[in-house]
Design a protein around this motif. Sequence first.
Motif, mmCIF file in Angstrom:
data_model
loop_
_atom_site.group_PDB
_atom_site.id
_atom_site.type_symbol
_atom_site.label_atom_id
_atom_site.label_comp_id
_atom_site.label_asym_id
_atom_site.label_seq_id
_atom_site.Cartn_x
_atom_site.Cartn_y
_atom_site.Cartn_z
ATOM 1 N N LEU A 79 -7.720 -14.842 -10.052
ATOM 2 C CA LEU A 79 -6.980 -13.545 -9.731
ATOM 3 C C LEU A 79 -7.609 -12.768 -8.645
ATOM 4 O O LEU A 79 -8.746 -12.469 -8.460
ATOM 5 N N PHE A 80 -6.585 -12.176 -7.565
ATOM 6 C CA PHE A 80 -7.224 -11.542 -6.343
ATOM 7 C C PHE A 80 -6.395 -10.280 -6.386
ATOM 8 O O PHE A 80 -5.232 -10.349 -6.732
ATOM 9 N N VAL A 81 -7.002 -9.389 -5.477
ATOM 10 C CA VAL A 81 -6.105 -8.311 -4.990
ATOM 11 C C VAL A 81 -6.040 -8.313 -3.715
ATOM 12 O O VAL A 81 -6.892 -8.744 -2.482
ATOM 13 N N ASP A 82 -4.605 -8.367 -3.240
ATOM 14 C CA ASP A 82 -4.205 -8.807 -1.745
ATOM 15 C C ASP A 82 -3.354 -7.819 -1.188
ATOM 16 O O ASP A 82 -2.820 -7.037 -1.893
ATOM 17 N N SER A 83 -3.247 -7.775 0.109
ATOM 18 C CA SER A 83 -2.433 -6.780 0.748
ATOM 19 C C SER A 83 -1.816 -7.586 1.823
ATOM 20 O O SER A 83 -2.288 -8.346 2.884
ATOM 21 N N LYS A 84 -0.394 -7.602 1.930
ATOM 22 C CA LYS A 84 0.308 -8.185 3.015
ATOM 23 C C LYS A 84 -0.209 -7.949 4.451
ATOM 24 O O LYS A 84 -0.493 -6.537 4.698
#
Length: 247
Positions: A79-84
Amino acid sequence: MRKFNVIAAILGLGLGFAAAPAAHAASLIPQQEGEIKTTNLGCLDPSQCISTSSSGFSVTSLQFDTDKRQKVNYGLSRLFVDSKGTENDYGNGFIRFGTSDGGTTEGIGQFWLRAAAIQDDGVASEGGELEVGRFLFEFERELEEITIDFFDVESARSSGILEVNGQKVTDKMLVAGADGNTQTLSLKNVTSLVLQLGKTDGKGKGDGVTISGVEIVKTVPEPTATFSLGALAVAGMFGVKKRKKLA
């Protein structure tokens, strides 16, 4: 892939569990990119690891159900925290996120939780861009109410909630919706829940999800906290009376 919007109705977590109106809800999604430190997987890269313990909850990656007919079986997703709009590399190329994803529509600069399916043979499906996973969220405090918004659900009964407080539920899996459609689930008195995010088709491809907007709105106050507030109020009244006598 579909986008998954989660709004958790809590009154605060950990030391930050103090009562707060919904308008001032705090996000449960860290506002930085990196990998969420699950209880059973840790992180691929310690320098890109995000702990949720200070936010009052833990995350455990769970095994996907496997089908003997599948040509590809899946293990524990990460599980990751991502930003476009940004590229990311985890584990020296093991998992790569590009600046854009054909199946998601998040805005630039918006942070969301993003699962990455891992096959039993250790391969990250689609280089980590198969956004499928099953995760157990456990909260330090009982949540009085949780509202979860699922955005752009494309496949029926592939995303939703499988368990609440350790008990299986059968009415919290979502139907397929139109592009951009949001579906909402609400739960009461929650200490833990299991989220199912997307599905696989057994060939290394599948319908995935992203999660964004996890916010603290309301939780059940601790009895000790209530007592402490009452004690302070009583002490305050005695203080006022004492000052009046001195005057």
